[in-house]
Design a protein around this motif. Structure first.
Motif, PDB file in Angstrom:
ATOM      1  N   ALA A 192      -1.466 -17.345  -2.420  1.00  0.00           N
ATOM      2  CA  ALA A 192      -1.291 -18.685  -2.670  1.00  0.00           C
ATOM      3  C   ALA A 192      -2.233 -19.224  -3.826  1.00  0.00           C
ATOM      4  CB  ALA A 192      -1.434 -19.347  -1.567  1.00  0.00           C
ATOM      5  N   GLY A 193      -1.835 -19.813  -4.945  1.00  0.00           N
ATOM      6  CA  GLY A 193      -2.710 -20.405  -5.956  1.00  0.00           C
ATOM      7  C   GLY A 193      -3.306 -19.399  -6.796  1.00  0.00           C
ATOM      8  N   ARG A 194      -2.757 -17.754  -6.761  1.00  0.00           N
ATOM      9  CA  ARG A 194      -3.410 -17.112  -7.607  1.00  0.00           C
ATOM     10  C   ARG A 194      -2.321 -16.264  -8.655  1.00  0.00           C
ATOM     11  NH1 ARG A 194      -8.454 -14.824  -5.877  1.00  0.00           N
ATOM     12  NH2 ARG A 194      -9.334 -16.123  -3.941  1.00  0.00           N
ATOM     13  N   THR A 195      -2.978 -15.733  -9.619  1.00  0.00           N
ATOM     14  CA  THR A 195      -1.855 -15.148 -10.400  1.00  0.00           C
ATOM     15  C   THR A 195      -1.932 -13.713 -10.042  1.00  0.00           C
ATOM     16  OG1 THR A 195      -2.482 -16.394 -12.252  1.00  0.00           O
ATOM     17  CG2 THR A 195      -1.563 -14.222 -12.799  1.00  0.00           C
ATOM     18  N   VAL A 196      -0.773 -13.199  -9.595  1.00  0.00           N
ATOM     19  CA  VAL A 196      -0.696 -11.809  -9.039  1.00  0.00           C
ATOM     20  C   VAL A 196      -0.479 -10.695 -10.049  1.00  0.00           C
ATOM     21  CG1 VAL A 196       0.449 -10.262  -7.449  1.00  0.00           C
ATOM     22  CG2 VAL A 196       0.358 -12.551  -6.903  1.00  0.00           C
ATOM     23  N   VAL A 197      -1.502  -9.727 -10.386  1.00  0.00           N
ATOM     24  CA  VAL A 197      -1.378  -8.719 -11.469  1.00  0.00           C
ATOM     25  C   VAL A 197      -1.341  -7.534 -10.626  1.00  0.00           C
ATOM     26  CG1 VAL A 197      -2.519  -7.759 -13.393  1.00  0.00           C
ATOM     27  CG2 VAL A 197      -2.542 -10.232 -12.774  1.00  0.00           C
ATOM     28  N   LEU A 198      -0.424  -6.651 -10.997  1.00  0.00           N
ATOM     29  CA  LEU A 198      -0.157  -5.312 -10.738  1.00  0.00           C
ATOM     30  C   LEU A 198      -1.335  -4.451 -11.304  1.00  0.00           C
ATOM     31  CD1 LEU A 198       3.508  -4.543 -10.224  1.00  0.00           C
ATOM     32  CD2 LEU A 198       1.822  -4.418  -8.365  1.00  0.00           C
ATOM     33  N   VAL A 199      -2.166  -3.313 -10.751  1.00  0.00           N
ATOM     34  CA  VAL A 199      -2.981  -2.527 -11.267  1.00  0.00           C
ATOM     35  C   VAL A 199      -2.656  -1.203 -11.329  1.00  0.00           C
ATOM     36  CG1 VAL A 199      -4.833  -4.083 -11.642  1.00  0.00           C
ATOM     37  CG2 VAL A 199      -4.787  -2.669  -9.712  1.00  0.00           C
ATOM     38  N   ASP A 200      -2.692  -0.300 -12.123  1.00  0.00           N
ATOM     39  CA  ASP A 200      -2.852   1.253 -12.119  1.00  0.00           C
ATOM     40  C   ASP A 200      -3.520   2.238 -13.048  1.00  0.00           C
ATOM     41  OD1 ASP A 200      -1.826   3.593 -11.083  1.00  0.00           O
ATOM     42  OD2 ASP A 200       0.398   3.337 -11.681  1.00  0.00           O
ATOM     43  N   ASP A 201      -3.800   3.112 -13.049  1.00  0.00           N
ATOM     44  CA  ASP A 201      -4.572   3.798 -14.090  1.00  0.00           C
ATOM     45  C   ASP A 201      -3.943   4.279 -15.324  1.00  0.00           C
ATOM     46  OD1 ASP A 201      -2.977   5.615 -12.879  1.00  0.00           O
ATOM     47  OD2 ASP A 201      -4.532   7.155 -12.439  1.00  0.00           O
ATOM     48  N   VAL A 202      -2.595   4.795 -15.163  1.00  0.00           N
ATOM     49  CA  VAL A 202      -1.939   5.203 -16.223  1.00  0.00           C
ATOM     50  C   VAL A 202      -0.490   4.727 -16.395  1.00  0.00           C
ATOM     51  CG1 VAL A 202      -1.230   7.411 -17.637  1.00  0.00           C
ATOM     52  CG2 VAL A 202      -3.457   7.323 -16.354  1.00  0.00           C
ATOM     53  N   LEU A 203      -0.140   4.187 -17.262  1.00  0.00           N
ATOM     54  CA  LEU A 203       1.386   3.741 -17.631  1.00  0.00           C
ATOM     55  C   LEU A 203       2.049   5.095 -18.615  1.00  0.00           C
ATOM     56  CD1 LEU A 203       3.593   1.784 -17.272  1.00  0.00           C
ATOM     57  CD2 LEU A 203       2.550   0.726 -19.340  1.00  0.00           C
ATOM     58  N   THR A 204       3.106   5.526 -17.733  1.00  0.00           N
ATOM     59  CA  THR A 204       3.698   6.845 -18.489  1.00  0.00           C
ATOM     60  C   THR A 204       5.316   6.123 -18.861  1.00  0.00           C
ATOM     61  OG1 THR A 204       2.671   8.291 -17.452  1.00  0.00           O
ATOM     62  CG2 THR A 204       4.876   9.128 -18.307  1.00  0.00           C
ATOM     63  N   THR A 205       6.032   6.157 -17.833  1.00  0.00           N
ATOM     64  CA  THR A 205       7.608   5.841 -18.025  1.00  0.00           C
ATOM     65  C   THR A 205       7.698   4.414 -17.426  1.00  0.00           C
ATOM     66  OG1 THR A 205       8.530   6.582 -15.979  1.00  0.00           O
ATOM     67  CG2 THR A 205       8.580   7.984 -17.753  1.00  0.00           C
ATOM     68  N   GLY A 206       6.809   3.945 -16.657  1.00  0.00           N
ATOM     69  CA  GLY A 206       6.791   2.560 -16.003  1.00  0.00           C
ATOM     70  C   GLY A 206       7.564   2.456 -14.605  1.00  0.00           C
ATOM     71  N   ALA A 207       7.966   3.711 -14.366  1.00  0.00           N
ATOM     72  CA  ALA A 207       8.600   3.893 -12.913  1.00  0.00           C
ATOM     73  C   ALA A 207       7.849   3.499 -11.891  1.00  0.00           C
ATOM     74  CB  ALA A 207       9.026   5.317 -12.570  1.00  0.00           C
ATOM     75  N   SER A 208       6.411   3.731 -11.738  1.00  0.00           N
ATOM     76  CA  SER A 208       5.611   3.351 -10.756  1.00  0.00           C
ATOM     77  C   SER A 208       5.484   1.859 -10.652  1.00  0.00           C
ATOM     78  CB  SER A 208       4.337   3.963 -10.651  1.00  0.00           C
ATOM     79  OG  SER A 208       4.342   5.327 -10.462  1.00  0.00           O
ATOM     80  N   LEU A 209       5.119   1.263 -11.584  1.00  0.00           N
ATOM     81  CA  LEU A 209       4.873  -0.091 -11.838  1.00  0.00           C
ATOM     82  C   LEU A 209       6.371  -0.867 -11.497  1.00  0.00           C
ATOM     83  CD1 LEU A 209       2.567  -0.789 -14.821  1.00  0.00           C
ATOM     84  CD2 LEU A 209       2.117  -0.995 -12.437  1.00  0.00           C
ATOM     85  N   ALA A 210       7.447  -0.557 -11.991  1.00  0.00           N
ATOM     86  CA  ALA A 210       8.687  -1.086 -11.714  1.00  0.00           C
ATOM     87  C   ALA A 210       9.013  -0.945 -10.131  1.00  0.00           C
ATOM     88  CB  ALA A 210       9.827  -0.411 -12.389  1.00  0.00           C
ATOM     89  N   GLU A 211       8.710   0.063  -9.654  1.00  0.00           N
ATOM     90  CA  GLU A 211       8.789   0.156  -7.917  1.00  0.00           C
ATOM     91  C   GLU A 211       7.804  -0.665  -7.400  1.00  0.00           C
ATOM     92  OE1 GLU A 211       9.991   0.781  -4.180  1.00  0.00           O
ATOM     93  OE2 GLU A 211      11.279   0.857  -6.009  1.00  0.00           O
ATOM     94  N   ALA A 212       6.544  -1.045  -7.599  1.00  0.00           N
ATOM     95  CA  ALA A 212       5.642  -1.558  -7.103  1.00  0.00           C
ATOM     96  C   ALA A 212       6.077  -3.306  -7.384  1.00  0.00           C
ATOM     97  CB  ALA A 212       4.425  -1.528  -7.562  1.00  0.00           C
ATOM     98  N   ALA A 213       6.495  -3.610  -8.493  1.00  0.00           N
ATOM     99  CA  ALA A 213       7.110  -4.917  -8.822  1.00  0.00           C
ATOM    100  C   ALA A 213       8.378  -5.395  -7.791  1.00  0.00           C
ATOM    101  CB  ALA A 213       7.470  -5.209 -10.238  1.00  0.00           C
ATOM    102  N   ARG A 214       9.192  -4.203  -7.811  1.00  0.00           N
ATOM    103  CA  ARG A 214      10.384  -4.612  -6.928  1.00  0.00           C
ATOM    104  C   ARG A 214       9.858  -4.839  -5.376  1.00  0.00           C
ATOM    105  NH1 ARG A 214      12.855  -2.873  -2.970  1.00  0.00           N
ATOM    106  NH2 ARG A 214      11.105  -1.024  -2.881  1.00  0.00           N
ATOM    107  N   GLY A 233      -1.784  -4.425 -15.174  1.00  0.00           N
ATOM    108  CA  GLY A 233      -3.101  -4.228 -16.165  1.00  0.00           C
ATOM    109  C   GLY A 233      -3.160  -2.632 -16.007  1.00  0.00           C
ATOM    110  N   VAL A 234      -3.347  -1.775 -16.990  1.00  0.00           N
ATOM    111  CA  VAL A 234      -3.632  -0.644 -16.632  1.00  0.00           C
ATOM    112  C   VAL A 234      -5.076   0.040 -17.634  1.00  0.00           C
ATOM    113  CG1 VAL A 234      -1.520  -0.118 -16.135  1.00  0.00           C
ATOM    114  CG2 VAL A 234      -2.019   0.352 -18.597  1.00  0.00           C
ATOM    115  N   LEU A 235      -5.426   1.168 -17.308  1.00  0.00           N
ATOM    116  CA  LEU A 235      -6.555   1.829 -18.282  1.00  0.00           C
ATOM    117  C   LEU A 235      -6.082   2.403 -19.509  1.00  0.00           C
ATOM    118  CD1 LEU A 235      -8.957   3.205 -15.717  1.00  0.00           C
ATOM    119  CD2 LEU A 235      -9.472   1.380 -17.262  1.00  0.00           C
TER     120      LEU A 235
END
Length: 246
Positions: free
Chosen positions: A198-220, A233-235
């Motif tokens: 509530a009242g916060r900006t939600v940002v997913l974080v991971d170490d490496v972005l490859t195809t985006g499958a992990s972030l896409a599933e996490a967002a879903r 945000g990723v490293l």
């Protein structure tokens, strides 16, 4: 693997950590990026972590992400030293670097609070390492953000809900199929998640972005629980080269 001659079990994480510390003590600490003796990170490799984050190339279903560097060269060496060589002291400098990517991803005002949601690891990886590297990085990033007057907290809301194969070697479509439906927000965590978001900006974080499958599933999985991540945000970005400054 020969079933009659199975591989010996992996050493417990604490043994690997103790051996790594003993080697550092006997041989002297070396830079995680270039191997130069004298410090955990030499000045040149430390400088790599201070670069301006760049917008990652878009991936289908993946929230817009920002990365600090490529998953290659010394950037990759530093990250692997943290993840695979038990060099947990690197969490602080890597966390500060991740904080910069989160700041670029959030696009919020200087005082806007942030909620960092780490992408969950495979349970086998946690057992092997003895810790969750992305959760550790998220905590370090939140502390760095808060110290910069960007109030931030971490909420590990996502949980793996089924076994998945190792992503290494899989094609993009295979990675997406492998992770489809793999994450969820447990029922007991839905209400606390909404309270913390509530009242916060939600940002997913991971170490490496490859195809985006992990972030896409996490967002879903977060959207299914009624929370919409603003970005990620990723490293490091694998195959980076076409990004634009963030």
């Amino acid at each position: 693997m020969d079933p009659e001659h199975p591989a010996p079990p992996a050493a417990p994480a604490w043994i690997a950590a103790a051996l790594s510390a003993l080697v550092d003590l006997l041989l002297g600490e070396t830079c995680a990026g270039c191997g130069r003796p004298g410090a955990a990170l030499c000045a040149a490799c430390s400088g790599l972590l201070d670069r301006r984050p760049r917008r990652c190339r878009g991936r289908p279903g993946c929230p817009q992400a920002w990365a600090v560097g490529p998953y290659s060269g010394r950037d990759r060496s530093v990250l692997l030293a943290f993840k695979e060589q038990q060099r947990r002291g690197l969490a602080a400098p890597l966390g500060r670097s991740l904080a910069a990517a989160v700041t670029a991803a959030s696009r919020a005002g200087p005082g806007s609070p942030l909620l960092l949601v780490p992408v969950p690891p495979r349970p086998s990886g946690v057992r092997r390492r003895g810790y969750d590297p992305v959760l550790l990085l998220a905590g370090a990033a939140a502390r760095a953000l808060t110290a910069r007057a960007r109030p931030a907290r971490v909420h590990a809301a996502l949980r793996p809900v089924r076994r998945v194969a190792d992503q290494v070697g899989l094609r993009r479509d295979e990675r997406r199929a492998n992770l489809a439906g793999a994450f969820a927000v447990p029922r007991r965590a839905v209400r606390p998640l909404h309270g913390r978001a509530a009242g916060r900006t939600v940002v997913l974080v991971d170490d490496v972005l490859t195809t985006g499958a992990s972030l896409a599933e996490a967002a879903r999985a977060l959207r299914a629980a009624g929370v919409h991540p603003a970005a990620a945000g990723v490293l490091a970005e694998r195959g980076r080269g076409s990004g634009r400054p963030g």
